[in-house]
Enzyme design. Structure first.
Site, short mmCIF file in Angstrom:
data_model
loop_
_atom_site.label_atom_id
_atom_site.label_comp_id
_atom_site.label_asym_id
_atom_site.label_seq_id
_atom_site.Cartn_x
_atom_site.Cartn_y
_atom_site.Cartn_z
N ASP A 160 0.98 -1.28 0.02
CA ASP A 160 -0.02 0.06 0.07
C ASP A 160 0.84 1.36 0.10
O ASP A 160 1.70 1.44 1.13
CB ASP A 160 -0.89 -0.03 1.25
CG ASP A 160 -1.73 1.13 1.22
OD1 ASP A 160 -1.53 2.07 0.66
OD2 ASP A 160 -2.79 1.19 2.32
N ALA A 184 0.11 3.53 -9.49
CA ALA A 184 -0.91 3.51 -8.65
C ALA A 184 -1.70 4.64 -8.34
O ALA A 184 -1.05 5.87 -8.35
CB ALA A 184 -0.38 3.11 -7.16
N TYR A 234 -9.95 13.93 -8.15
CA TYR A 234 -9.11 13.17 -8.90
C TYR A 234 -7.99 14.26 -9.70
O TYR A 234 -6.77 14.16 -9.53
CB TYR A 234 -9.54 12.14 -9.67
CG TYR A 234 -8.64 11.41 -10.57
CD1 TYR A 234 -7.58 10.73 -9.91
CD2 TYR A 234 -8.58 11.49 -12.10
CE1 TYR A 234 -6.65 9.95 -10.70
CE2 TYR A 234 -7.83 10.71 -12.59
CZ TYR A 234 -6.74 9.97 -12.11
OH TYR A 234 -5.87 9.15 -12.80
N ALA A 274 -7.43 17.45 -8.88
CA ALA A 274 -6.68 18.49 -7.98
C ALA A 274 -5.67 17.32 -7.39
O ALA A 274 -4.44 18.07 -7.07
CB ALA A 274 -7.55 18.81 -6.80
N SER A 275 -5.61 16.04 -7.04
CA SER A 275 -4.70 15.50 -6.81
C SER A 275 -3.45 15.37 -7.81
O SER A 275 -2.36 15.31 -7.17
CB SER A 275 -5.10 14.20 -6.05
OG SER A 275 -5.64 13.28 -7.05
N LYS A 276 -3.85 15.05 -8.79
CA LYS A 276 -2.80 14.82 -10.05
C LYS A 276 -2.20 16.11 -10.31
O LYS A 276 -1.03 16.19 -10.95
CB LYS A 276 -3.72 14.04 -11.03
CG LYS A 276 -3.92 12.58 -10.89
CD LYS A 276 -2.63 11.75 -10.89
CE LYS A 276 -2.97 10.32 -10.95
NZ LYS A 276 -1.72 9.42 -11.14
#
Length: 262
Positions: free
Chosen positions: A64, A92, A157, A159-161
């Site tokens: 993880d 991931a 999604y 924003a995180s990338k």
């Protein structure tokens, strides 16, 4: 072969791009260390590589990536088995919950950030010391067209990338002096289990058929079809190979031309 004799780590193994990256790396001559949270997904990828009958050595480590200690264990096992790390493919991801930002579940945003930004950076930071020791390395971030062409319901999604994209640029600047390259492949629609499942879900909810939805999407793609997962993986493999030895800090769009930067 583009990766002949190299050692690669591929995170996010599962049906789709992660497995295709591992399989293509093996086809290109690399020894492959693979990680995913679920061992059964690693077993499937191992079987796909074994079916090539190339004699490629594979290491499977249930990981993880949001847990820094598990990332360290993956790197330690990879170096113990193969002696080095030449390429890290950060595939991931956590898509989070889709929906409009105004009604967003910010806990879902945080969960996506934990994987897409912090998890990816944790694995990257664990791999960097070995690459510095070797005096070389390549890191390939799998990013998304959503950060460049916003799509409805994917704000969390994206924003995180987008955060990962900025960190990647800084890493490229910092690591170049150590002969470590850091690049990104920005994937668009990819024909494979993830997209097929998404279109099937829409169809099952009373929407157009999978074929009809795919046709609508394809109208916005200059090459006329949704690129296959395996073909998109090849672009990332190029960035990890010595053919890209003069490239760092680059953002390679892999979307059939749907997003055309000015």
């Amino acid at each position: 072969m583009l990766l002949n004799g190299k050692v690669v780590i591929v995170s996010g193994i599962g049906p789709g791009l992660g497995q295709e990256l591992a399989v293509e790396a093996a086809k290109q001559g690399a020894s492959v260390a693979m990680c995913a949270r679920t061992m059964s997904k690693l077993d499937q990828a191992e079987a796909a590589i074994a079916a090539l009958d190339l004699g490629i050595e594979v290491l499977k480590v249930a990981t993880d990536i949001s847990d820094r200690e598990q990332c360290a264990n993956l790197v330690t096992q990879t170096v113990a088995r193969f002696g080095r790390i030449d390429v890290l493919f950060n595939s991931a991801y956590n898509p989070g919950e889709f929906g409009p930002i105004e009604s967003a579940n910010l806990d879902s945003w945080r969960a996506a950030m934990d994987v897409n930004l912090f998890g990816t950076m944790a694995l990257t930071l664990e791999a960097i010391p070995q690459m510095k020791k070797q005096g070389s390395g390549a890191i390939v971030m799998i990013n998304t067209m959503v950060t460049r062409k916003p799509l409805h319901t994917q704000g969390g999604y994206g924003a995180s990338k987008a955060a990962l994209a900025n960190a990647t640029s800084h890493l490229a600047l910092e690591l170049g002096r150590y002969n470590i390259r850091v690049n990104s492949a920005y994937m668009g629609w990819m024909w494979g289990p993830a997209v097929e499942g998404y279109l099937q879900m829409n169809a099952s909810a009373g929407g157009p058929s999978v074929t009809e939805q795919a046709a609508v999407i394809s109208k916005n793609i200059p090459i006329g079809h949704i690129p296959d997962d395996a073909d998109c993986a090849k672009a990332a493999i190029f960035l990890g190979s010595d053919y890209a030895c003069a490239i760092t800090g680059a953002a390679l769009d892999v979307n059939g031309g749907e997003y055309l930067p000015h």
